[in-house]
Design a protein around this motif. Structure first.
Motif, PDB file in Angstrom:
ATOM      1  N   GLY A 281      10.793   4.236   7.510  1.00  0.00           N
ATOM      2  CA  GLY A 281       9.583   4.318   8.313  1.00  0.00           C
ATOM      3  C   GLY A 281       8.285   4.154   7.552  1.00  0.00           C
ATOM      4  N   ALA A 282       8.351   4.041   6.240  1.00  0.00           N
ATOM      5  CA  ALA A 282       7.134   3.896   5.438  1.00  0.00           C
ATOM      6  C   ALA A 282       6.730   2.431   5.365  1.00  0.00           C
ATOM      7  CB  ALA A 282       7.350   4.444   4.043  1.00  0.00           C
ATOM      8  N   ALA A 283       5.413   2.187   5.321  1.00  0.00           N
ATOM      9  CA  ALA A 283       4.896   0.823   5.224  1.00  0.00           C
ATOM     10  C   ALA A 283       3.517   0.863   4.576  1.00  0.00           C
ATOM     11  CB  ALA A 283       4.807   0.189   6.599  1.00  0.00           C
ATOM     12  N   VAL A 284       3.199  -0.221   3.908  1.00  0.00           N
ATOM     13  CA  VAL A 284       1.878  -0.384   3.293  1.00  0.00           C
ATOM     14  C   VAL A 284       1.266  -1.646   3.865  1.00  0.00           C
ATOM     15  CG1 VAL A 284       0.638  -0.786   1.142  1.00  0.00           C
ATOM     16  CG2 VAL A 284       2.562   0.792   1.171  1.00  0.00           C
ATOM     17  N   SER A 285       0.077  -1.520   4.457  1.00  0.00           N
ATOM     18  CA  SER A 285      -0.593  -2.691   5.019  1.00  0.00           C
ATOM     19  C   SER A 285      -1.671  -3.163   4.057  1.00  0.00           C
ATOM     20  CB  SER A 285      -1.195  -2.369   6.386  1.00  0.00           C
ATOM     21  OG  SER A 285      -2.088  -1.299   6.280  1.00  0.00           O
ATOM     22  N   ALA A 286      -1.847  -4.500   4.019  1.00  0.00           N
ATOM     23  CA  ALA A 286      -2.804  -5.094   3.095  1.00  0.00           C
ATOM     24  C   ALA A 286      -3.413  -6.340   3.718  1.00  0.00           C
ATOM     25  CB  ALA A 286      -2.126  -5.437   1.779  1.00  0.00           C
TER      26      ALA A 286
END
Length: 106
Positions: free
Chosen positions: A55-60
């Motif tokens: 469920g973890a995510a990094v947006s860029a």
């Protein structure tokens, strides 16, 4: 809060607001990308995935696409009149981290 992400065969420790250079992504400048291969997240307590955090995510956001400095490859054999010169510029994508979603705490 920081996270460790994996992209392009490499791992990066990122915080919100960081600008990093990653292997070339096929995205135009200004587009957003989400890195879902998050290996660890620290938001007060460290959560380490096995192998990734669910469920973890990094947006860029893509800042710029470019090429790195030139690397010169020179081959030479003495007394044989053999010389080869070749150059290479590795393409990269520069991204700015806009957000980190922690996912499930275990």
């Amino acid at each position: 809060m920081y996270a460790v992400i994996k992209t392009g065969g490499k791992q990066y420790c990122v915080k919100e607001g960081d600008v990093i250079q990653v292997e070339k992504l096929n995205l135009a400048e200004g587009e957003t990308v989400e890195f879902t291969e998050v290996l660890a997240v620290n938001n007060g307590s460290l959560v380490v995935g096995a192998p990734t955090v669910e469920g973890a995510a990094v947006s860029a956001e893509v800042v710029v696409n470019g090429k790195g400095k030139k690397v010169v490859i020179y081959k030479y054999k003495s007394k044989k009149d053999y010389r080869r010169k070749q150059g290479h510029r590795q393409p990269f994508t520069e991204v700015k981290i806009t957000g980190i979603k922690a996912g499930k705490a275990e």
